[in-house]
Design a protein around this motif. Structure first.
Motif, PDB file in Angstrom:
ATOM      1  N   LEU A 173      52.240  54.205  67.393  1.00 41.50           N
ATOM      2  CA  LEU A 173      50.968  54.525  68.393  1.00 41.50           C
ATOM      3  C   LEU A 173      51.124  53.741  69.527  1.00 41.50           C
ATOM      4  O   LEU A 173      51.043  54.036  70.570  1.00 41.50           O
ATOM      5  CB  LEU A 173      49.752  54.478  67.768  1.00 41.50           C
ATOM      6  CG  LEU A 173      48.593  54.614  68.570  1.00 41.50           C
ATOM      7  CD1 LEU A 173      48.658  56.060  69.013  1.00 41.50           C
ATOM      8  CD2 LEU A 173      47.052  54.584  67.983  1.00 41.50           C
ATOM      9  N   ALA A 174      51.309  52.197  68.954  1.00 40.14           N
ATOM     10  CA  ALA A 174      51.427  51.474  70.066  1.00 40.14           C
ATOM     11  C   ALA A 174      52.649  51.523  71.259  1.00 40.14           C
ATOM     12  O   ALA A 174      52.464  51.359  72.513  1.00 40.14           O
ATOM     13  CB  ALA A 174      51.531  50.007  69.645  1.00 40.14           C
ATOM     14  N   THR A 175      53.602  52.061  70.485  1.00 41.35           N
ATOM     15  CA  THR A 175      54.883  52.298  71.414  1.00 41.35           C
ATOM     16  C   THR A 175      54.896  53.533  72.540  1.00 41.35           C
ATOM     17  O   THR A 175      55.075  53.713  73.502  1.00 41.35           O
ATOM     18  CB  THR A 175      56.146  52.498  70.588  1.00 41.35           C
ATOM     19  OG1 THR A 175      56.468  51.508  69.818  1.00 41.35           O
ATOM     20  CG2 THR A 175      57.351  53.099  71.405  1.00 41.35           C
ATOM     21  N   ARG A 176      53.903  54.673  71.726  1.00 37.22           N
ATOM     22  CA  ARG A 176      53.674  55.893  72.592  1.00 37.22           C
ATOM     23  C   ARG A 176      52.684  55.436  73.399  1.00 37.22           C
ATOM     24  O   ARG A 176      52.537  55.930  74.743  1.00 37.22           O
ATOM     25  CB  ARG A 176      53.243  56.943  71.625  1.00 37.22           C
ATOM     26  CG  ARG A 176      54.179  57.559  70.851  1.00 37.22           C
ATOM     27  CD  ARG A 176      53.587  58.600  69.858  1.00 37.22           C
ATOM     28  NE  ARG A 176      52.987  58.308  68.835  1.00 37.22           N
ATOM     29  CZ  ARG A 176      52.184  58.627  68.153  1.00 37.22           C
ATOM     30  NH1 ARG A 176      51.514  59.985  68.642  1.00 37.22           N
ATOM     31  NH2 ARG A 176      51.494  58.294  67.226  1.00 37.22           N
ATOM     32  N   VAL A 177      51.544  54.649  73.423  1.00 38.40           N
ATOM     33  CA  VAL A 177      50.515  54.313  74.270  1.00 38.40           C
ATOM     34  C   VAL A 177      51.425  53.538  75.258  1.00 38.40           C
ATOM     35  O   VAL A 177      51.024  53.752  76.753  1.00 38.40           O
ATOM     36  CB  VAL A 177      49.510  53.461  73.695  1.00 38.40           C
ATOM     37  CG1 VAL A 177      48.783  52.785  74.783  1.00 38.40           C
ATOM     38  CG2 VAL A 177      48.677  54.416  72.793  1.00 38.40           C
ATOM     39  N   SER A 178      52.294  52.636  75.057  1.00 36.06           N
ATOM     40  CA  SER A 178      53.164  51.730  76.271  1.00 36.06           C
ATOM     41  C   SER A 178      53.738  52.743  77.101  1.00 36.06           C
ATOM     42  O   SER A 178      53.997  52.446  78.346  1.00 36.06           O
ATOM     43  CB  SER A 178      53.887  50.885  75.522  1.00 36.06           C
ATOM     44  OG  SER A 178      53.187  49.849  74.641  1.00 36.06           O
ATOM     45  N   HIS A 179      54.725  53.694  76.491  1.00 39.63           N
ATOM     46  CA  HIS A 179      55.406  54.624  77.047  1.00 39.63           C
ATOM     47  C   HIS A 179      54.481  55.457  78.050  1.00 39.63           C
ATOM     48  O   HIS A 179      54.834  55.669  79.293  1.00 39.63           O
ATOM     49  CB  HIS A 179      55.900  55.711  76.000  1.00 39.63           C
ATOM     50  CG  HIS A 179      56.896  56.580  76.695  1.00 39.63           C
ATOM     51  ND1 HIS A 179      56.310  57.911  77.221  1.00 39.63           N
ATOM     52  CD2 HIS A 179      58.076  56.755  77.017  1.00 39.63           C
ATOM     53  CE1 HIS A 179      57.210  58.541  77.725  1.00 39.63           C
ATOM     54  NE2 HIS A 179      58.616  57.969  77.472  1.00 39.63           N
ATOM     55  N   SER A 218      63.223  57.116  86.005  1.00 48.75           N
ATOM     56  CA  SER A 218      64.321  57.834  85.709  1.00 48.75           C
ATOM     57  C   SER A 218      65.104  57.442  84.520  1.00 48.75           C
ATOM     58  O   SER A 218      66.090  58.157  83.990  1.00 48.75           O
ATOM     59  CB  SER A 218      65.376  57.951  87.055  1.00 48.75           C
ATOM     60  OG  SER A 218      65.548  56.523  87.385  1.00 48.75           O
ATOM     61  N   HIS A 219      64.971  56.200  84.299  1.00 46.15           N
ATOM     62  CA  HIS A 219      65.509  55.684  82.981  1.00 46.15           C
ATOM     63  C   HIS A 219      64.678  55.527  81.904  1.00 46.15           C
ATOM     64  O   HIS A 219      64.947  54.909  80.782  1.00 46.15           O
ATOM     65  CB  HIS A 219      66.228  54.308  83.256  1.00 46.15           C
ATOM     66  CG  HIS A 219      67.500  54.401  84.365  1.00 46.15           C
ATOM     67  ND1 HIS A 219      67.110  54.083  85.663  1.00 46.15           N
ATOM     68  CD2 HIS A 219      68.635  54.583  83.970  1.00 46.15           C
ATOM     69  CE1 HIS A 219      68.303  54.259  86.319  1.00 46.15           C
ATOM     70  NE2 HIS A 219      69.310  54.484  85.383  1.00 46.15           N
ATOM     71  N   LEU A 220      63.472  56.143  81.842  1.00 47.73           N
ATOM     72  CA  LEU A 220      62.501  56.010  81.137  1.00 47.73           C
ATOM     73  C   LEU A 220      62.902  56.993  79.789  1.00 47.73           C
ATOM     74  O   LEU A 220      62.875  58.138  79.949  1.00 47.73           O
ATOM     75  CB  LEU A 220      61.045  56.303  81.356  1.00 47.73           C
ATOM     76  CG  LEU A 220      59.949  55.957  80.228  1.00 47.73           C
ATOM     77  CD1 LEU A 220      59.719  54.718  80.029  1.00 47.73           C
ATOM     78  CD2 LEU A 220      58.769  56.522  80.855  1.00 47.73           C
ATOM     79  N   PRO A 221      63.100  56.507  78.576  1.00 42.48           N
ATOM     80  CA  PRO A 221      63.344  57.609  77.336  1.00 42.48           C
ATOM     81  C   PRO A 221      62.122  58.340  77.096  1.00 42.48           C
ATOM     82  O   PRO A 221      61.157  57.731  77.255  1.00 42.48           O
ATOM     83  CB  PRO A 221      63.910  56.549  76.386  1.00 42.48           C
ATOM     84  CG  PRO A 221      63.370  55.220  76.505  1.00 42.48           C
ATOM     85  CD  PRO A 221      63.039  55.165  78.132  1.00 42.48           C
ATOM     86  N   ARG A 222      62.454  59.604  76.114  1.00 45.34           N
ATOM     87  CA  ARG A 222      61.098  60.208  75.938  1.00 45.34           C
ATOM     88  C   ARG A 222      60.432  59.415  74.638  1.00 45.34           C
ATOM     89  O   ARG A 222      61.572  58.904  73.617  1.00 45.34           O
ATOM     90  CB  ARG A 222      61.629  61.758  75.582  1.00 45.34           C
ATOM     91  CG  ARG A 222      62.150  62.326  76.738  1.00 45.34           C
ATOM     92  CD  ARG A 222      62.284  63.841  76.323  1.00 45.34           C
ATOM     93  NE  ARG A 222      62.531  64.796  77.676  1.00 45.34           N
ATOM     94  CZ  ARG A 222      61.446  65.467  78.106  1.00 45.34           C
ATOM     95  NH1 ARG A 222      60.300  65.362  77.378  1.00 45.34           N
ATOM     96  NH2 ARG A 222      61.457  66.274  78.957  1.00 45.34           N
ATOM     97  N   ALA A 223      59.504  59.610  74.524  1.00 45.45           N
ATOM     98  CA  ALA A 223      58.854  59.072  73.414  1.00 45.45           C
ATOM     99  C   ALA A 223      58.443  60.046  72.322  1.00 45.45           C
ATOM    100  O   ALA A 223      58.089  61.331  72.670  1.00 45.45           O
ATOM    101  CB  ALA A 223      57.507  58.213  73.491  1.00 45.45           C
ATOM    102  N   SER A 224      58.926  59.840  71.212  1.00 48.74           N
ATOM    103  CA  SER A 224      58.776  61.197  69.823  1.00 48.74           C
ATOM    104  C   SER A 224      57.480  60.627  69.172  1.00 48.74           C
ATOM    105  O   SER A 224      57.140  59.537  69.129  1.00 48.74           O
ATOM    106  CB  SER A 224      60.094  60.893  68.995  1.00 48.74           C
ATOM    107  OG  SER A 224      60.059  59.766  68.183  1.00 48.74           O
ATOM    108  N   ARG A 225      57.247  61.832  68.721  1.00 47.41           N
ATOM    109  CA  ARG A 225      55.843  61.407  67.579  1.00 47.41           C
ATOM    110  C   ARG A 225      56.079  60.496  66.713  1.00 47.41           C
ATOM    111  O   ARG A 225      55.042  60.090  65.736  1.00 47.41           O
ATOM    112  CB  ARG A 225      55.130  63.114  67.559  1.00 47.41           C
ATOM    113  CG  ARG A 225      55.116  63.839  68.515  1.00 47.41           C
ATOM    114  CD  ARG A 225      54.556  65.215  68.054  1.00 47.41           C
ATOM    115  NE  ARG A 225      53.909  65.895  68.940  1.00 47.41           N
ATOM    116  CZ  ARG A 225      52.742  66.026  69.727  1.00 47.41           C
ATOM    117  NH1 ARG A 225      51.782  65.034  69.204  1.00 47.41           N
ATOM    118  NH2 ARG A 225      52.646  66.814  70.563  1.00 47.41           N
TER     119      ARG A 225
END
Length: 591
Positions: free
Chosen positions: A214-220, A203-210
């Motif tokens: 890449l590492a941040t998006r994979v972690s998300h 519920s507190h996870l922010p949206r990952a933008s493009r």
């Protein structure tokens, strides 16, 4: 659903088979998103299905048997892309009440509920849901949340032989709390804490933008997947712990046990049941289910439509309750052929489906296929799932259904609505069916009272101006007559003629016409007149057809006073222009 609508050469078929609206436009991009959503929901539905079978008081395999047919049927007949059908906490609780923990009863209940829902859909009876008020729904779901949660405390604590009746359950659990098995309690509480933590994380996870690395998006993606499939992860972890204890030869946990492997046979449900003292015939089984044959279909539809409407409003598409009835009916009927108990829409799994980006109901095909694969190949692994872990899954799913704020909200908005809420809430702890029926009855009584006693505004003056605040139906006419006569003929003031302002009256019935005729006669006996103004066309046509003696109408109250002249304000008015008596009125009113 995404994409523009296209014309269909068979509009009637398109209305009855909603898949025709999106299937011609299906694309590879939609397929990718539907696959992801279907797999994600599948990871949620398998552990929940096992847990909800426990709530229903049935062997655990029946939870899986109930989890795939609805996915397949709704794909073609459902009107909401997000909704997933299957076992739910509420429906499992109802099945526990009406199927008496017997699979034969539960399967027959699914078949009969489906037949009733199908008939209601064909007869366009979806409007019946409108008579179940929001306070009744909230009272039921809040009570069910407490009942289901406490029912699982015994599994968290590892207690055996606890009765299922709520008050006896509370008493026995507290009395035997000293017999708690430490292993079950520790694992159950750990699983519950993990589920709560993962829910809060999501519920507190922010949206990952493009634009992010890449590492941040994979972690998300990893965190989001873990939080979304939290039920499967927690059950898997608990199963590994139980298997480790089994290998070491010191099992300290209560396990689920053996679940039959393989798909259920496709066959008609049994219409009788073998018993130790003979055979229970179909008629006796139906009598045993009693009011459940009304409660289960309606509550199933109510859950599905409420969920579908909630997500439809976010995605800008319409929900047809009658089409949902048809989908539910076919799902339950066909489900009973594969040993399913009654199913309905699941809010939690529907939310997961929507958040996973599902594009069409085809995502349900993937979910159903995953359940079938689990039944065919994975049931031997379910042996090691601890009951405490399944109890934690159930508790984490149903606790959010309890809405403590509704009591405060209704106290501020309309305190009278607390009556059906509290009646439903309290009686559901005794028996679910009593709570629902009593809540609907109380809501109906309050509704009928508001119809029988509509707000009536009276303006004093030389002429009495009476303005009902709503349409007039037969229970209200006596209230209107008493109000007019008590004010127009009051002893403390001279008699006054009456103008009835009908601007808020959109319909009347024959009993109202008869009552107005009696009111005209009564006022004429005292030398007074009754004028009608601001009549809407349907009401005017009814009154003209009744051909009331002394009936006259005006466009507005001001014109009624002007045209009435001195007679309306003089206390001894001559009657308005009369028409002949009508044969539409009872003979006793014609003198």
């Amino acid at each position: 659903m995404p994409g523009p609508r296209q014309s269909c050469p068979w509009p009637g078929l398109r209305a009855r088979l909603p898949a025709l609206r999106w299937l011609p436009r299906y694309s590879l991009a939609w397929l990718q998103l539907d696959l992801i959503a279907g797999l994600t929901v599948g990871l949620t539905v398998v552990p929940q299905a096992l847990a909800y079978a426990e709530v229903a008081g049935l062997p655990l395999q029946y939870g899986l048997y109930s989890s795939f047919m609805g996915c397949f049927v709704y794909c073609f007949l459902g009107t909401a892309k997000d909704v997933t059908l299957g076992p739910t906490a509420i429906m499992s609780l109802l099945v526990s009440s009406y199927a008496f923990h017997e699979p034969v009863y539960a399967i027959l209940l699914a078949f009969l509920s489906g037949c009733i829902q199908l008939a209601m859909g064909l007869l366009h009876l979806g409007f019946l849901l409108d008579f179940i008020s929001y306070p009744v729904i909230k009272g039921f779901t809040s009570a069910a949340s407490i009942t289901i949660s406490f029912n699982q405390i015994k599994n968290i604590l590892g207690l055996q032989g606890i009765p299922r009746q709520f008050f006896l359950q509370v008493y026995e659990t507290l009395r035997r709390i000293g017999e708690t098995r430490a292993g079950d309690a520790v694992l159950g509480l750990a699983c519950l804490a993990a589920l709560v933590g993962l829910r809060a994380m999501k519920s507190h996870l922010p949206r990952a933008s493009r634009a992010e690395p890449l590492a941040t998006r994979v972690s998300h993606l990893i965190v989001w997947t873990s939080a979304t499939a939290r039920n499967a992860l927690v059950v898997l972890f608990a199963g590994l712990v139980a298997y480790s204890f089994q290998v070491m030869g010191s099992q300290s946990l209560t396990l689920t046990g053996s679940i039959p492997q393989g798909l259920p046979a496709f066959r008609l449900p049994c219409f009788s049941m073998a018993a130790p003292n003979g055979t229970v015939p179909f008629r006796s089984m139906v009598e045993d289910m009693g009011v459940g044959l009304a409660v289960v279909p309606l509550m199933g539809l109510l859950e599905t439509v409420a969920i579908a409407k909630a997500f439809a409003s976010q995605n800008d598409y319409r929900i047809d309750p009658n089409q949902e009835l048809l989908a539910m009916g076919f799902a339950n009927i066909l489900g009973s052929f594969v040993s399913s108990y009654p199913i309905t829409g699941s809010f939690g799994r529907t939310a997961v489906n929507a958040q996973s980006g599902v594009c069409t109901p085809a995502g349900g095909l993937v979910t159903g296929a995953l359940v079938l694969l689990s039944l065919a190949y994975l049931t031997s692994l379910f042996y090691y799932i601890p009951k405490a872990a399944l109890a934690a899954v159930i508790i984490s799913a149903v606790v959010p259904m309890f809405d403590a704020g509704i009591f405060r909200t209704l106290w501020r908005v309309k305190r009278l609505d607390l009556v059906p809420l509290c009646v439903t809430f309290l009686l559901c702890f005794w028996e679910v069916q009593y709570g629902i029926v009593a809540g609907v009855l109380v809501s109906g009584i309050l509704l009928l009272y508001s119809i029988a006693r509509p707000p009536i505004e009276v303006s004093e003056g030389d002429v009495l101006l009476v303005q009902p605040g709503s349409s007039l139906h037969f229970p209200a006419i006596e209230c209107l007559r008493d109000t007019v006569c008590s004010r127009a003929l009051a002893a403390a003031s001279p008699p006054r003629s009456v103008i009835l302002d009908c601007r808020h009256i959109s319909s009347i019935d024959y009993t109202v016409v008869v009552g107005l005729a009696e009111l005209l006669r009564e006022l004429r006996k005292h030398g007074l007149s009754l004028a009608f103004c601001s009549l809407q066309d349907p009401v005017l046509q009814v009154l003209l057809s009744a051909d009331l003696e002394g009936f006259q109408h005006f466009p507005s109250p001001d014109e009624a006073e002007r045209c009435g002249g001195a007679e309306l304000g003089g206390g001894a008015a001559a009657p308005f222009t009369s028409t002949s008596e009508s044969s539409l009125l009872p003979a006793g009113l014609i003198q």
